[in-house]
Structure formats: C-alpha cells, structure tokens
Design an enzyme around this catalytic site. Structure first.
Site, short mmCIF file in Angstrom:
data_model
loop_
_atom_site.label_atom_id
_atom_site.label_comp_id
_atom_site.label_asym_id
_atom_site.label_seq_id
_atom_site.Cartn_x
_atom_site.Cartn_y
_atom_site.Cartn_z
N HIS A 165 0.86 -1.19 0.00
CA HIS A 165 0.00 0.00 0.00
C HIS A 165 0.90 1.25 0.00
O HIS A 165 1.94 1.25 0.67
CB HIS A 165 -0.85 0.07 1.29
CG HIS A 165 -2.12 -0.74 1.25
ND1 HIS A 165 -2.59 -1.39 2.36
CD2 HIS A 165 -3.03 -0.97 0.26
CE1 HIS A 165 -3.73 -2.00 2.06
NE2 HIS A 165 -4.01 -1.76 0.79
N CYS A 259 -2.23 3.05 9.14
CA CYS A 259 -3.26 2.11 8.66
C CYS A 259 -4.43 2.02 9.64
O CYS A 259 -5.55 1.69 9.23
CB CYS A 259 -2.69 0.71 8.50
SG CYS A 259 -1.26 0.58 7.48
N1 ARG Z 1 -3.75 -7.04 6.64
C1 ARG Z 1 -4.16 -5.85 5.99
C2 ARG Z 1 -4.13 -6.04 4.48
O1 ARG Z 1 -3.28 -6.73 4.01
C3 ARG Z 1 -3.31 -4.70 6.41
C4 ARG Z 1 -3.78 -3.39 5.86
C5 ARG Z 1 -2.90 -2.25 6.23
N2 ARG Z 1 -3.47 -1.02 5.83
C6 ARG Z 1 -2.85 -0.03 5.19
N3 ARG Z 1 -3.49 1.07 4.99
N4 ARG Z 1 -1.61 -0.15 4.72
O2 ARG Z 1 -4.94 -5.52 3.76
#
Ligand code: ARG
Length: 284
Positions: A165, A259
């Site tokens: 991300h 996050c």
């Molecule tokens: N386990 C989640 C996923 O893989 C973590 C999300 C983290 N969020 C972020 N905004 N980077 O989607």
C-alpha cells in the site's frame, strides 16, 4: 479550521486469520490483549494531539477492519468507498458503507471493475492525489477518481510486495513535504516524487521495515511505530513533534499507525482543506 477527526476501529476481533501480504503468517498470531493495549495507547496519543476519535464498531470475522485507512478516500464531504482486491476484505465494505452513510458523508462508489483500497493507496499532498497502484489498487480506478473529483492524480507503481500500500512507503506531512522509502518505487517513481514534492525525506530500509512511513500526522505531531529514531531526529530538526508508540502486534498483519486511522476532515497535507492561498503558505 475544523478540529481534526479520525476514524478508528477497536481491535476486538483483530487477528492473523489469512495471509494477503508478505508480513502475514497465521503461525505468528497477534496477542489480542497486547493489541488492545497498543491500539488504546495510539488512540490516547492522537487525542492528546488534538484529534477527535470516532469509532467504527468491530465485527467478528473481519480481523482487518481495524485498518480504517482502507475504508475510503475522503474528499471534502465525500467518501469514495474502497473496493478491495481480496475477497477476505471485501466483506468489510457494507460495514464501512453503513458508517459513512450514518456519519453524513456523500457516498461515491467505483465501478466494479476496479480495486481501490481507500486512503491506503491514495494520499493528497497539496492539490495532487498521490496514488499507489499494482498490488492492491488499479491505476484506472484512481484515474476515474481524478476525473470525478477534478483533481490531478499522480500514479506511482509499487514494486516491493512488502510495501503493498502507498501508505507503507509514503507519508505527506504538509503540502510540499513528505516522507518516503525509495526502495518501494522504481526509478521513474522516485524521480516523479522528487519532482513533485520539494521537501522529500528519505527513510532507510531498516526504519522502513519498522513502518516509519506509516505515520499519522496531526498538525505538527507525527506518530509512528517504535524503532524509527533516525526519522524522528530528522522530523525534530524540521520542527515536528515525533512520537513513537509500540505497534508490533499490528505490523504482524502488515499495518501500523497510519493504517489504523482515517482522517475524516482530510489529511493534514491535503491542499483542498485549507482556504485558498493557505496551503501554499504552509510549504516549508
Ligand atoms: N492485513 C491488511 C491487508 O493486508 C493490512 C492493511 C494495512 N493497511 C494499510 N493502509 N496499509 O490488507
């Protein structure tokens, strides 16, 4: 300006129940009580920094609902609901939709053909929407958002699966100022960032792995996971107030401070939230 508002979701049902990024391993479970403690500490720090925290009700079977950054992209009074890449997280959408509706946001939905994982992959820095694509979000989805909102979108390809991300490797601090981890971008992306962000602070690999770039910004306060001393020193020199808080229960799922939050009144660096002219005054 309005007071900062942040959406969070208590980790009552948080855990590592599936593996959709390289950080996640079901054999390395999160400790629920420790997670609740770390989440509560983050919430306290943000409250003390002046933010009003709003809560999304946790739901059994949705362990990643805690990562509210992914729920939507906020633009003024509009919430562009996320479309998740993985079926495991697609079940979060009705919960997010109900919350934003009740909170009075104007809901926007993307065509089904595209995945776009909310503010996790789309961050305003000044007037431009910086948009990470490939692993979780589709560049065409971001283009459509740019057309609808009539804002400039800068697509950035994410090349390292650990930084899946954009908010794991890029964090705007204010218009014209941002933190980034160069290794998450190809050379073209790196030079694009350098061109568009006058004050671009690079983070070293060791601290990027501690989620240094996954920072929550409230005015001059910048909150990250522990283990990012070099970045904190640099931030201090630039006049910020960096705060470290333990978040290792959440890094097990591939997430950290940022996050776990969604800025409901617009990110600190979003140019559109300032009266015209003010955003340029804020450039360091
Ligand atoms: N386990 C989640 C996923 O893989 C973590 C999300 C983290 N969020 C972020 N905004 N980077 O989607």
């Amino acid at each position: 300006m309005n007071e900062p508002r942040i959406l969070m979701c208590p980790p009552d049902f948080y855990g590592i129940e599936y593996e959709i990024n390289p950080w996640m391993d079901r054999r390395r479970q999160a400790d629920r009580l420790k997670a609740i403690d770390q989440w509560t500490q983050l919430k306290t720090i943000l409250t003390e920094a002046g933010a009003k925290i709003e809560l999304l009700t946790p739901q059994a079977g949705l362990p990643d609902l805690v990562f509210t950054a992914n729920s939507a992209i906020i633009y003024k009074d509009e919430a562009i609901l996320a479309r998740f890449r993985h079926p495991e997280r697609q079940k979060e959408v009705p919960v997010n939709q109900a919350w934003f509706q009740k909170a009075g946001f104007v809901l926007k939905e993307l065509p089904e053909a595209f995945a776009v994982e909310g503010a996790g992959d789309a961050l305003f820095c000044g007037e431009t929407l910086f948009a990470g694509y490939r692993m979780r979000s589709d560049a065409l989805g971001h283009q459509q958002i740019g057309r609808d909102l009539m804002v400039q979108v800068l697509p950035l390809e994410l090349i390292d699966p650990y930084y899946y991300h954009l908010d794991t490797c890029f964090c705007p601090l204010q218009p014209g100022v941002a933190i980034y981890y160069p290794g998450a971008f190809d050379e073209y992306g790196q030079s694009t960032l350098k061109h568009w962000v006058p004050t671009l602070i690079p983070v070293e690999k060791e601290e990027a792995e501690r989620f240094a770039c996954n920072a929550v910004v409230v005015d001059k306060t910048v909150v990250t996971n522990e283990g990012c001393p070099k970045l904190h020193q640099q931030l201090q020199q630039l006049g910020y107030n960096p705060i470290a808080t333990p978040l290792d229960e959440f890094t097990k799922a591939g997430g950290s401070a940022k996050c776990l939050t969604l800025r409901l009144d617009g990110e600190e660096a979003a140019g559109w939230k300032y009266a015209s002219g003010e955003s340029t005054k804020r450039i360091a």
